[in-house]
Structures are given as C-alpha cells and as structure tokens.
Design a protein around this motif. Structure first.
Motif, short mmCIF file in Angstrom:
data_model
loop_
_atom_site.label_atom_id
_atom_site.label_comp_id
_atom_site.label_asym_id
_atom_site.label_seq_id
_atom_site.Cartn_x
_atom_site.Cartn_y
_atom_site.Cartn_z
N ALA A 280 1.35 8.28 9.11
CA ALA A 280 0.21 7.39 8.84
C ALA A 280 0.58 5.95 9.15
N SER A 281 1.35 5.78 10.24
CA SER A 281 1.82 4.46 10.64
C SER A 281 0.80 3.83 11.59
N LEU A 282 -0.19 3.19 11.00
CA LEU A 282 -1.29 2.64 11.78
C LEU A 282 -0.84 1.50 12.69
N GLU A 283 0.08 0.66 12.18
CA GLU A 283 0.54 -0.48 12.97
C GLU A 283 1.23 -0.03 14.25
N LYS A 284 2.14 0.95 14.12
CA LYS A 284 2.83 1.47 15.31
C LYS A 284 1.84 2.16 16.25
N GLY A 285 0.89 2.86 15.65
CA GLY A 285 -0.12 3.52 16.48
C GLY A 285 -0.93 2.54 17.29
N ARG A 286 -1.26 1.40 16.67
CA ARG A 286 -2.02 0.36 17.40
C ARG A 286 -1.18 -0.23 18.53
N ASN A 287 0.12 -0.44 18.27
CA ASN A 287 1.00 -0.94 19.33
C ASN A 287 1.05 0.03 20.51
N LEU A 288 1.14 1.33 20.18
CA LEU A 288 1.14 2.34 21.23
C LEU A 288 -0.17 2.34 22.00
N HIS A 289 -1.27 2.15 21.27
CA HIS A 289 -2.58 2.09 21.91
C HIS A 289 -2.62 0.97 22.96
N GLY A 290 -2.03 -0.17 22.61
CA GLY A 290 -1.97 -1.28 23.56
C GLY A 290 -1.20 -0.91 24.82
N ARG A 291 -0.05 -0.24 24.65
CA ARG A 291 0.75 0.18 25.81
C ARG A 291 -0.02 1.18 26.66
N ILE A 292 -0.73 2.07 25.99
CA ILE A 292 -1.51 3.10 26.70
C ILE A 292 -2.58 2.45 27.57
N VAL A 293 -3.26 1.46 27.03
CA VAL A 293 -4.29 0.74 27.80
C VAL A 293 -3.65 0.03 28.98
N LYS A 294 -2.48 -0.59 28.73
CA LYS A 294 -1.79 -1.33 29.80
C LYS A 294 -1.39 -0.41 30.95
N LEU A 295 -0.98 0.84 30.62
CA LEU A 295 -0.56 1.78 31.66
C LEU A 295 -1.73 2.57 32.25
N CYS B 240 6.06 11.67 -3.26
CA CYS B 240 6.63 10.81 -2.23
C CYS B 240 5.54 9.91 -1.66
N SER B 241 5.90 8.67 -1.43
CA SER B 241 4.97 7.75 -0.78
C SER B 241 5.77 6.85 0.14
N TRP B 242 5.09 6.22 1.09
CA TRP B 242 5.79 5.32 2.00
C TRP B 242 4.88 4.17 2.37
N ILE B 243 5.54 3.10 2.81
CA ILE B 243 4.80 1.92 3.24
C ILE B 243 5.51 1.34 4.45
N GLU B 244 4.75 0.79 5.38
CA GLU B 244 5.31 0.22 6.60
C GLU B 244 5.34 -1.29 6.47
N VAL B 245 6.56 -1.87 6.52
CA VAL B 245 6.74 -3.31 6.41
C VAL B 245 7.68 -3.76 7.52
N GLY B 246 7.25 -4.75 8.27
CA GLY B 246 8.12 -5.29 9.34
C GLY B 246 8.52 -4.25 10.35
#
Length: 727
Positions: free
Chosen positions: A463-478, A688-694
């Motif tokens: 559920a890493s939305l931030e990383k997913g968005r970064n990947l989305h940007g690369r996908i658009v670029k390619l 278990c829970s997790w959070i994405e920081v930095g």
C-alpha cells in the motif's frame, strides 16, 4: 553405396565401357554431394586399376569431389591429369574458390583465362554477389559478352538477396528490352522482390506476365506466389493458388501449413498436416512449436515422439519446443528421455536447447540437475542460460542461490533483473523487490513493462502510494501508460492503496480492456467498500465482448457479501455453470458461506458447506465460525471450530471460538481454549501495521520494541496520551 560398388566391379569395363563410365560418373556425383571422401578415394583407386581414371569425364568428377572436400594434395595431383588449359576445369576451380570465400583467387583465375564461356561469367558474378560485392559484380556484369537468361537471372537473384529488390526489378526491365525470355527461376526471384518491396500491385503485374508466358503451373512459381501472398496478408488468395495447384510438393504444403500456424488456427493446421503426403523437418517443427506455445503441451510431446518414430531427425528448435512442452506438463521423465536424445545427437551445448533443459529441471523442482546442465554449457552459455537458471532458483524459492548467480553475471539485461524481482515477489519480500528495482535503475538498465508490472504489484501489497506514484511518473515518461498490462497494474496499485478515484481514471483511459483489467477494477471497488459500483461495472462488462472468468465472479460474490446482497450473490453463483460454463472452485463456495454467515443465515451456511461437491477449505469453516461469533451461536461455533482445527493447526479458529465463549460469559471455556492453544504451541499472530516515511517503509507489530527509534516513538505516544487525558 555397397551395392553400387559391387555393381561397378561386376561390370567388365572392356565389354561394357559406356555402362561402366555412366555408373562411375553417377557414383562419383553422389559421393561428392555427400562429401564421402573415404569412399570416394577408394573408388578412385578402383578406377585407376580399371584404367578409367584418366577419362576426361571421370577426371572432372574426381576433381569436383576433391574440391568439395577441400583436399589440396589430391586437387593438385588431379590438375596434373589435364594437359594445358581446360575451360571446364577452370570453371570448377572458380566455383570452388567462390564456395570457399576465396574471391581474390577466383578473380585471379578468371583474369588469367584465355577463354571464357557463359558459365565462367555467371560463376564469378553470382559469387561476388553472394558475398555482397555488388559494385564489383556489376562491373563484370556490364562487360559480359554472353547475354542469356541464366546469367541475367543469377544477377537479378543476387541483387534481391542483397536487399536490392528495386535494382533487381530495374535489371529485369533491361532484360526484357534485350528480348531475353524469363524462366521459372526468374519469376520466383521477381515474386520475392515484390514481397521485399511489399508491393502487391507490382506482384499482380508479375503474375499477369507469368500467365502470359505460361509459367503459372510451374511448381516453384506457384510456391513463390503462395509465399508472396502470405507475406502481404492475402490469406484467401494464397489458399486459392494452393487449391488449384495440380502438383504440390513439401514446400507447398509447408507454406500453407505455416499460414494456419501463424493464424493460430490449430484445427485447420492439423488437418493440413495430417493430409500432407510428405512432411519435412520444418512442417513437424512448426506444429510442435505452435502446440507448445498455444497451451497444448501434451499434443506437442506426442507429435514429437511421432516425428522421431517416423525417422525424421529433429532440429535444435524442435528439441527446444518439445522440452518446453515437457516443462509445462512437469513431465520430468519424458524430459529426461528427450535430454538423452539431445546428447545422442550431440547438440547438448546448443544455447536454446540447454536453456530449455534448465527451465525443465527447475520447473520440476530439480534445480541440481538444472545447475548441472547450466555448468556443462559454461563455455558457451549466454545471457539466456543465466536468466533461465536465475528464474529457476526463484521459482523454487532458492533466493540465496539466485542472488549469488545474479551477482556473478557480467552482462545483465532487463530479463535478468526481472527474474530476480519476480523471485522476491513470489515469496512476498516486497521491500526486496523495491531494493532490486532501485539497483536496476542505478545500473543504467531501462525497466520494461514487465518490470513495472512486478514492482507495482509490490507497491500494491505494501500500500505504498508514494512509490506507486513515482513509478507512474516513470511509466508516463517511458510511454508505457497505454499498455493494457501496465495500466492494469497501476489500476490495481491505486485500488489497493485506497485511491479509487485515480484507479477509475486509469481504467477509463484503457481502450481495449481485457479480462485482467476488468477483474482489477471490479475487485478494487468491492474491496474498498464500493460494492454496488462494483456490481454495476460487472453488468457493464457483460455488455462488452469480455466473458467473465473465475476471478471476476469471485470479486462479484465478494461484493455481494460485503453489501448484504445475498439473493443477488446466490443468483450470480447459480449462473456460473449454467450460463458462463465456469465450474466453481473452493474459493467461490467459501465466498457464498461468508455471504450467508454475515447475514445471520448460519444453518443455511452449514447446510451449504456439507452439500459442497468438493472438500471445503479451512476458510469456509472460519467464515462460518466468524458468523457464529457475530450472532452468538455457541453450539454451531464449537462444531465449526472442531472442523477448522481438523483442516489446519492455526490459532485463528481457537481465537474466534474463545471470543464466542467470552461473548456468552463462558470464562471457563475461554480458559480451556487458551490452554489448548498453549498445549498445541499456537500463538496469536500480532497485529501489524506500516507507514511510509522518507521513501522508506516502517513496519510495526503490537508491543514491538525492535524499531531503531522505538524509545522516541513510545515517548511521543505517552505525550499524546497525556495530552488527550488533560483535554
């Protein structure tokens, strides 16, 4: 060959000189073509004894035989048999040097000849064209005094083979101006040129000329026309030509067979294959490969065995296809048998065959034998072999071996990186997937669509939305955002991250939706609480040309369960076999049990479980037990818990039963249940829970103090707690 020798020796050369000469010439021709130099030398000795070796026709055939086998000493000896200049001998020498690639020697022989004929000029010009010396060839062409159809055709053919189809067509027009009539070979070459130029109209003009000259019934010309039409996609016209042919050979049949194979029309291809009066290695290989690639591995293996029994020697590609089919079937013993034939044929070092063998052994769980095949081809193996072995280790969960081998690779490609990423994804080490992906980017390797699909799956699971968005940007670029599989992976990632709006936007932009993208969106809506929208989308899908599959119907049942649409859910479940021809599996039955249990229809759910045609999975009893907890049915809960404990020895069922007892105030039963758990060594898995920081994912368990900043974290929690108490 032995019978030919006996026949020759039994002929009295004095009485039957012509017959002996005729037989000797034919025998020498066969030995030369097959390059059987030992038998040829023996025959030479026999001819010397018979006093026939000096006969000019015999001497020329002997010279040709030694030239074909490149026997320098014997060649020089034979040349002494000819006194002075001999045009035929010089032509043989020019042809031989062209065949060996000795173009300078061929030109020297040509330039020194006091006399030349059309064979001499044709041999040199076609030889130069064969090795791409177009400019030199055309220089000699323009100076050739012999203007016959064979010379012109050889030159046109050479130009076409060098990718100069347009120049070949221009030369043909010059040929017509010289009033030289084309032959069958000329026309086959011209048809090929039209195919290279992708010019259908020009091809039809050539066809008109073929009909006018009267070559339309020539076998080679008809075969060329079939290939030309197939190349340009004129399927019906190709079949019409084939059907009207009075004479067909293996080339004709194989061409039309390839047509249906490429169309993936296996039924018609097999009918053509069975009707073929003669089959060659190409026709066998085409059928075996297509069966293997199209999901019919059993047919591929059976056809391969039939091919071997018929005496046709399989090619390396045919072996590779058969081994791949065995891998799909997990037929280890059959694969070993084919491996034995590979060794017998001496092709175990072929890269494609060895890669297929590695894949076979690894898919059958035998990575040790796979590694042995890999190591055997150590001097020859390329990146394909390395990738097969890495993927094999990943498939069997041997990540340490996969990583070690990956690190040893000198020339990695995108498939190498994808294999390692897929291996970590398989064992759900999602953080490792992201780490390897970052290493891939740092190495300078460009990610592929497959890479993004795997990494997006890891992001979705985290559920890493931030990383997913970064990947989305690369996908658009390619420029990959319009690929249906990448777009589906993005849709799934946004759904699992709770961003339904973005997933809907992506889904709406997919032009050609397949069953995978429909499944992702329908399931995503259901899992995020948009059950009614999920069912609406399912109805929309039914209006399109996409038929529902097992996963889509599972998502529909899940949606019905979570929004309380019990009757509608049962309606869809009953349609599975009747309308959609899909046999429900255990997960579908479990979903119905969960649906009934959630709505309090516990007795109906129990009856449904006991009437299932297959053995119910543990989750079905767990769903019933959960319903018993909600609706406080202690008696049924005990029965469900007992059944659940028989199927799996996990803590979940005991915890649910304990909660049922607690709700009813049966504390002694709660203690006994907890005691039984302790005796079985079962522990409740902490939340278990997790959070994405930095750009880093931090994982936390209940009462976990292993985090590097746990002291500061608990300090802040205490501060917040005190602030909340004061307020």
């Amino acid at each position: 060959m032995k019978s030919a020798y006996k026949t020759l020796l039994n002929i009295n050369s004095r009485k039957s000189f012509k017959m002996c000469l005729y037989n000797s010439i034919n025998l020498l021709k066969d030995l030369s073509n097959q390059r059987l130099i030992t038998q040829g030398a023996a025959l030479h000795g026999c001819l010397i004894k018979m006093g026939m070796s000096s006969e000019r026709y015999i001497a020329v055939k002997l010279l040709n035989m030694y030239l074909n086998c490149r026997k320098s000493f014997e060649i020089n000896h034979m040349l002494k048999e000819f006194n002075g200049f001999d045009l035929v001998v010089h032509n043989c020498l020019i042809n031989a040097n062209v065949e060996w690639g000795e173009l300078d020697e061929a030109r020297r022989l040509f330039d020194e000849m006091p006399e030349r004929n059309e064979v001499t000029w044709t041999a040199l010009v076609s030889g130069l064209l064969k090795y791409g010396k177009v400019k030199d060839a055309m220089w000699y062409f323009e100076r050739n005094p012999f203007q016959n159809v064979f010379f012109w055709t050889a030159t046109i053919c050479g130009l076409v083979q060098n990718g100069l189809a347009f120049q070949g067509m221009k030369l043909f027009l010059r040929m017509l101006k010289f009033r030289i009539m084309p032959n069958a070979v000329t026309f086959t070459t011209l048809i090929r040129a039209c195919g290279d130029l992708c010019d259908f109209e020009l091809g039809m003009s050539i066809l008109s000329l073929i009909v006018k000259v009267g070559f339309e019934d020539e076998l080679a010309v008809s075969n060329s026309l079939i290939s030309f039409n197939l190349r340009l996609g004129e399927i019906e016209l190709a079949r019409q030509i084939f059907d009207r042919m009075e004479e067909k050979d293996v080339v004709s049949w194989t061409a039309i067979l390839d047509m249906y194979v490429e169309m993936d029309n296996l039924e018609e291809a097999r009918r053509i294959f069975d009707d073929m009066p003669e089959r060659n290695e190409v026709s066998w290989s085409a059928m075996i490969a297509r069966y293997s690639q199209s999901g019919y591995p059993e047919e591929a293996v059976l056809l391969f065995l039939q091919m071997v029994r018929s005496g046709v020697k399989p090619s390396t590609s045919c072996f590779s296809s058969a081994i791949s089919a065995c891998a799909s079937l997990l037929a280890l013993q059959s694969g070993r048998n084919i491996h034995g034939q590979v060794i017998k044929n001496g092709i175990q070092e072929d890269l494609f065959v060895s890669s297929s063998l590695v894949d076979l052994y690894c898919k059958c769980g035998n990575t040790e034998d796979g590694r042995r095949v890999f190591e055997y081809s150590a001097m020859q193996k390329n990146v394909v072999c390395w990738n097969s072995m890495i993927a094999g280790y990943g498939l069997n969960g041997q990540l340490e071996e996969a990583k070690e081998l990956f690190d040893q690779m000198r020339n990695k490609n995108s498939i190498s990186w994808n294999s390692l990423i897929a291996a970590y994804l398989k064992i759900e080490q999602f953080d490792k997937v992201l780490d390897v992906f970052n290493e891939m980017l740092l190495s300078g390797e460009t990610p592929t669509k497959s890479t993004f699909s795997s990494v997006l799956c890891a992001c979705a699971s985290l559920a890493s939305l931030e990383k997913g968005r970064n990947l989305h940007g690369r996908i658009v670029k390619l420029g990959f955002e319009f690929d249906v599989y990448v777009a589906t992976a993005l849709t799934d990632m946004y759904c699992k991250s709770g961003n339904i709006e973005s997933s809907r936007q992506l889904f709406n932009r997919i032009d050609r939706r397949n069953e995978i993208c429909w499944t992702a969106m329908i399931q995503g809506l259901a899992e995020n609480g948009f059950a009614e929208e999920s069912l609406t989308l399912f109805e929309e899908m039914l209006q399109s040309s996409v038929a529902p599959n097992e996963l889509i119907l599972l998502a529909v049942l899940f949606a019905c369960s979570h929004c309380g649409l019990i009757d509608k859910g049962l309606y869809y479940f009953n349609l599975m076999e009747k309308v959609y021809n899909i046999k429900p599996i255990d997960k579908h039955y479990t979903c119905v049990v969960d649906m009934l249990s959630r709505s309090g229809r516990l007795s109906e759910a129990e009856k449904f479980i006991t009437s299932m045609p297959c053995e119910p999975e543990a989750n079905a009893w767990a769903a019933l037990l959960s319903g018993c907890k909600t609706y406080k049915d202690e008696k049924l809960a005990e029965k469900a818990a007992r059944k659940l404990s028989e199927l799996e020895d996990k803590s979940g069922g005991f915890v649910l039963l304990s909660n049922v007892y607690a709700s009813a105030g049966r504390w002694l039963d709660v203690l006994n249940t907890r005691k039984l758990m302790k005796e079985k060594g079962l522990k409740k898995i902490g939340g278990c829970s997790w959070i994405e920081v930095g750009n880093h994912v931090h994982v936390f368990f209940s009462q976990d103090g292993s985090h590097t900043h746990s002291v500061e974290i608990f300090g802040i929690l205490e501060l917040l707690k005190s602030e909340m108490v004061i307020s």
